[in-house]
Structures are given as structure tokens and as C-alpha cells.
Design a protein around this motif. Structure first.
Motif, PDB file in Angstrom:
ATOM      1  N   TYR A  35      52.698 -28.999  96.800  1.00 33.75           N
ATOM      2  CA  TYR A  35      52.921 -30.653  96.141  1.00 33.75           C
ATOM      3  C   TYR A  35      54.277 -30.947  96.792  1.00 33.75           C
ATOM      4  O   TYR A  35      55.464 -30.376  97.055  1.00 33.75           O
ATOM      5  CB  TYR A  35      53.428 -30.763  94.726  1.00 33.75           C
ATOM      6  N   PHE A  45      50.511 -34.630  94.512  1.00 29.05           N
ATOM      7  CA  PHE A  45      48.918 -33.707  95.009  1.00 29.05           C
ATOM      8  C   PHE A  45      49.580 -33.815  96.991  1.00 29.05           C
ATOM      9  O   PHE A  45      49.246 -34.851  96.965  1.00 29.05           O
ATOM     10  CB  PHE A  45      48.510 -34.051  94.693  1.00 29.05           C
ATOM     11  N   GLU A  91      47.326 -21.451  90.211  1.00 27.60           N
ATOM     12  CA  GLU A  91      46.696 -20.993  89.220  1.00 27.60           C
ATOM     13  C   GLU A  91      46.135 -19.849  88.473  1.00 27.60           C
ATOM     14  O   GLU A  91      44.990 -18.959  89.672  1.00 27.60           O
ATOM     15  CB  GLU A  91      45.256 -22.204  88.845  1.00 27.60           C
ATOM     16  N   ASN A  95      43.575 -22.016  83.183  1.00 30.01           N
ATOM     17  CA  ASN A  95      44.361 -22.719  83.410  1.00 30.01           C
ATOM     18  C   ASN A  95      46.251 -23.027  83.373  1.00 30.01           C
ATOM     19  O   ASN A  95      46.790 -23.865  82.775  1.00 30.01           O
ATOM     20  CB  ASN A  95      43.964 -24.256  82.459  1.00 30.01           C
ATOM     21  N   ASN A  96      46.457 -21.918  83.333  1.00 30.47           N
ATOM     22  CA  ASN A  96      48.554 -21.487  83.559  1.00 30.47           C
ATOM     23  C   ASN A  96      48.976 -21.596  84.838  1.00 30.47           C
ATOM     24  O   ASN A  96      47.839 -21.340  86.161  1.00 30.47           O
ATOM     25  CB  ASN A  96      48.457 -20.305  83.009  1.00 30.47           C
ATOM     26  N   LEU A  97      48.962 -22.849  85.571  1.00 33.53           N
ATOM     27  CA  LEU A  97      49.503 -23.109  86.744  1.00 33.53           C
ATOM     28  C   LEU A  97      50.590 -22.827  87.307  1.00 33.53           C
ATOM     29  O   LEU A  97      51.854 -23.105  86.057  1.00 33.53           O
ATOM     30  CB  LEU A  97      49.312 -24.203  86.852  1.00 33.53           C
TER      31      LEU A  97
ATOM     32  N   TYR B  31      42.073 -33.733  81.919  1.00 31.36           N
ATOM     33  CA  TYR B  31      43.185 -32.464  81.076  1.00 31.36           C
ATOM     34  C   TYR B  31      44.883 -32.919  81.419  1.00 31.36           C
ATOM     35  O   TYR B  31      45.141 -33.827  81.799  1.00 31.36           O
ATOM     36  CB  TYR B  31      42.692 -31.650  82.837  1.00 31.36           C
ATOM     37  N   LEU B  45      55.115 -25.509  82.885  1.00 29.10           N
ATOM     38  CA  LEU B  45      53.856 -25.078  81.907  1.00 29.10           C
ATOM     39  C   LEU B  45      54.307 -25.146  80.914  1.00 29.10           C
ATOM     40  O   LEU B  45      55.234 -23.833  80.955  1.00 29.10           O
ATOM     41  CB  LEU B  45      52.565 -24.735  82.393  1.00 29.10           C
ATOM     42  N   TYR B  48      49.136 -27.772  77.300  1.00 28.71           N
ATOM     43  CA  TYR B  48      48.511 -28.331  78.062  1.00 28.71           C
ATOM     44  C   TYR B  48      47.467 -28.621  77.592  1.00 28.71           C
ATOM     45  O   TYR B  48      47.284 -27.698  75.894  1.00 28.71           O
ATOM     46  CB  TYR B  48      48.156 -27.223  79.311  1.00 28.71           C
ATOM     47  N   VAL B  50      42.149 -29.882  77.329  1.00 27.51           N
ATOM     48  CA  VAL B  50      41.799 -29.506  78.358  1.00 27.51           C
ATOM     49  C   VAL B  50      40.988 -30.533  77.727  1.00 27.51           C
ATOM     50  O   VAL B  50      39.601 -31.177  78.184  1.00 27.51           O
ATOM     51  CB  VAL B  50      40.964 -28.454  78.820  1.00 27.51           C
ATOM     52  N   GLY B  58      51.590 -23.022  77.462  1.00 27.26           N
ATOM     53  CA  GLY B  58      52.214 -22.513  78.637  1.00 27.26           C
ATOM     54  C   GLY B  58      52.353 -21.358  79.052  1.00 27.26           C
ATOM     55  O   GLY B  58      52.724 -20.233  77.796  1.00 27.26           O
ATOM     56  N   THR B  97      38.902 -29.778  84.714  1.00 29.45           N
ATOM     57  CA  THR B  97      39.488 -29.223  83.360  1.00 29.45           C
ATOM     58  C   THR B  97      40.567 -28.216  83.717  1.00 29.45           C
ATOM     59  O   THR B  97      40.051 -27.252  83.644  1.00 29.45           O
ATOM     60  CB  THR B  97      38.244 -29.051  82.365  1.00 29.45           C
ATOM     61  N   SER B  98      40.688 -28.292  84.838  1.00 34.00           N
ATOM     62  CA  SER B  98      41.449 -27.500  85.479  1.00 34.00           C
ATOM     63  C   SER B  98      43.155 -27.664  85.988  1.00 34.00           C
ATOM     64  O   SER B  98      42.834 -28.725  86.447  1.00 34.00           O
ATOM     65  CB  SER B  98      41.394 -26.918  86.133  1.00 34.00           C
ATOM     66  N   GLY B  99      43.844 -26.798  85.829  1.00 38.74           N
ATOM     67  CA  GLY B  99      45.040 -27.243  85.959  1.00 38.74           C
ATOM     68  C   GLY B  99      45.439 -27.525  87.909  1.00 38.74           C
ATOM     69  O   GLY B  99      46.296 -27.813  88.355  1.00 38.74           O
ATOM     70  N   ASN B 100      44.519 -26.800  88.552  1.00 35.78           N
ATOM     71  CA  ASN B 100      44.939 -26.547  89.832  1.00 35.78           C
ATOM     72  C   ASN B 100      44.192 -27.540  90.494  1.00 35.78           C
ATOM     73  O   ASN B 100      43.429 -26.819  91.842  1.00 35.78           O
ATOM     74  CB  ASN B 100      44.372 -24.928  90.170  1.00 35.78           C
ATOM     75  N   TYR B 101      43.839 -28.462  90.308  1.00 40.57           N
ATOM     76  CA  TYR B 101      43.408 -29.048  91.391  1.00 40.57           C
ATOM     77  C   TYR B 101      44.497 -30.872  91.491  1.00 40.57           C
ATOM     78  O   TYR B 101      45.631 -30.400  90.626  1.00 40.57           O
ATOM     79  CB  TYR B 101      42.188 -30.081  90.620  1.00 40.57           C
ATOM     80  N   GLU B 102      43.986 -31.206  91.899  1.00 40.43           N
ATOM     81  CA  GLU B 102      45.154 -32.610  92.306  1.00 40.43           C
ATOM     82  C   GLU B 102      45.302 -33.184  90.766  1.00 40.43           C
ATOM     83  O   GLU B 102      44.509 -34.024  89.862  1.00 40.43           O
ATOM     84  CB  GLU B 102      44.526 -34.248  92.557  1.00 40.43           C
ATOM     85  N   GLN B 103      46.975 -33.342  90.498  1.00 40.71           N
ATOM     86  CA  GLN B 103      47.115 -33.756  89.263  1.00 40.71           C
ATOM     87  C   GLN B 103      47.893 -34.613  89.396  1.00 40.71           C
ATOM     88  O   GLN B 103      48.713 -34.817  90.434  1.00 40.71           O
ATOM     89  CB  GLN B 103      48.257 -32.313  88.631  1.00 40.71           C
TER      90      GLN B 103
END
Lengths: 109, 114
Positions: A35, A45, A91, A95-97, B31, B45, B48, B50, B58, B97-103
Motif C-alpha cells: 500500500y 492498494f 495475512e 482474515n487477520n491482516l 468485507y 487491525l 473486521y 465478513v 483483530g 471475504t478476506s483482508g489480503n486483497y485490494e482494500q
């Protein structure tokens, strides 16, 4: 535990290439994101590596090596507007980033 | 599309006060998440979600509550503000439904607790 290490500051010349490294120690690691954040602004992003190898998006490329727990962001043809902070983020499960502490890039003429 | 919106942009609270930071998105993202960013640090975090009706903790959830009654809204409640909660708060959403893509991040709320 989870930690992502980045250099705190990098300076580079306009038009040059710069690489920002990220080494991590996480359990159950799923992938690496990058980012950009300008002062006073929100993160935006740049890229995501789910698999080992290089991902290219215009002037930006990102690389991941899971075996080395290492990734980097490569910025080419640097412009003054690229001066910003850059964060890697990984990650773990559920879902913990987790974000790194960030690298402040200064582009000089 | 307005994207992700946050209100207020700035807030000053006294220790012990409670308040709600608002976050809304009009992209129909499942998400959503809340982060705090302290000076010179990365984002951490807080909570969060979903999807509507589903929330989880978090890295730093203590002192904060969230709820997700609709897909669009994800408010963050500070129960009893403390000076350690002085920070910039960002809300984000993602189509995955996941944090590790484009937010997609909102503009942030700058909170000071005195």
C-alpha cells in the motif's frame, strides 16, 4: 508472532529505480500486499502477491519468495509524486491482516 | 460511487467519554474492517466483518465494539475513551471475504483523547 520488517526511510533520485524490502515472520502466512500512503492521506492498494514470483503493474512491481520469507516493491521511473510511505501487509489465517511499520520514500530531483 | 466514507473527520474527546465513528460504503462489499494508525507506525487491525451480522476481533480490539447490521455500514464504538486511543482511524472495505486483497480505505478520522 507476526511481524513485517521494512527499512524506515529510502531516498532516491527522480527517474531512477528503487526497491523497498519486506521481511516477515508470520504463522500461516497467506500472501503479501503493498500500500502507498501520502502524508495526511489514506492508504491506497498497489499490489498483491499470493504466489511466489513477480507481479507487474505499470511502473510498480512486487515480488514474493515464501521460502525466504521476503518480498519487495520495485518502483521504476521514479516521479516526485511517488514520495510517500509504503507499507507491506501480510495475512495470517482468519482474515487477520498485519502491516509493516512502513518505509518513507523521498524522491529528490 | 462515493466509495468508503467516514465521519467525523476530526474529534476531540475527554477521557471516559464514549462515541461512535461512522463508516459506510456503497460498493456492496462484504468485507469491512477498522484500523488504527499511530504516528510513524503501520496500521493495526481492530475489528473486521465478513458480512452483515458477522464480526470478529483483530489485533487490538480492547476498548472498541463493532456491529454490522447492514452490508453498507460498519460503525466503531469507543466505550470509554482513553488517551492511548488517540490515533487516526481508518475504515476499509474489500470485495473479497478476506483482508489480503485490494482494500479501499476511507479518508480517516483523527481522534484526540485528552
Amino acid at each position: 508472532g507476526q511481524s513485517l520488517e521494512q527499512p524506515s526511510e529510502v531516498t532516491a533520485v527522480e527517474g531512477a529505480i528503487v526497491q523497498i524490502n519486506c521481511t516477515y515472520q508470520t504463522s500461516g502466512f497467506y500472501g503479501l500486499s503493498w500500500y502507498q500512503q501520502h502524508d495526511g492521506g489514506a492508504p491506497t492498494f498497489l499490489s498483491y502477491n499470493a504466489l511466489d514470483g513477480l507481479e507487474e503493474t505499470g511502473r510498480f512491481s512486487s515480488f514474493l519468495s515464501r521460502s525466504d520469507s521476503y518480498g519487495y516493491l520495485l518502483l521504476q521511473e521514479l516521479q516526485m509524486k511517488d514520495s510517500a510511505s509504503y507499507f507491506c501487509a501480510g495475512e495470517t489465517g482468519a482474515n487477520n491482516l498485519f502491516f509493516g511499520t512502513g518505509t518513507r520514500l523521498t524522491v529528490i530531483p | 460511487n462515493a466509495g468508503v466514507t467516514q465521519t467525523p473527520k476530526f474529534q476531540v474527546l475527554k477521557t471516559g467519554q464514549s462515541m461512535t465513528l461512522q463508516c459506510a460504503q456503497d460498493m456492496n462489499h462484504e468485507y469491512m474492517s477498522w484500523y488504527r494508525q499511530d504516528p510513524g507506525m503501520g496500521l493495526r487491525l481492530i475489528h473486521y466483518s465478513v458480512g452483515a451480522g458477522i464480526t470478529d476481533q483483530g489485533e487490538v480490539p480492547n476498548g472498541y465494539n463493532v456491529s454490522r447490521s447492514t452490508t453498507e455500514d460498519f460503525p466503531l464504538r469507543l466505550l470509554s475513551a482513553a488517551p492511548s486511543q488517540t490515533s487516526v482511524y481508518f475504515c476499509a472495505s474489500s470485495p473479497e471475504t478476506s483482508g489480503n486483497y485490494e482494500q479501499y480505505f476511507g479518508p480517516g478520522t483523527r481522534l484526540t483523547v485528552t
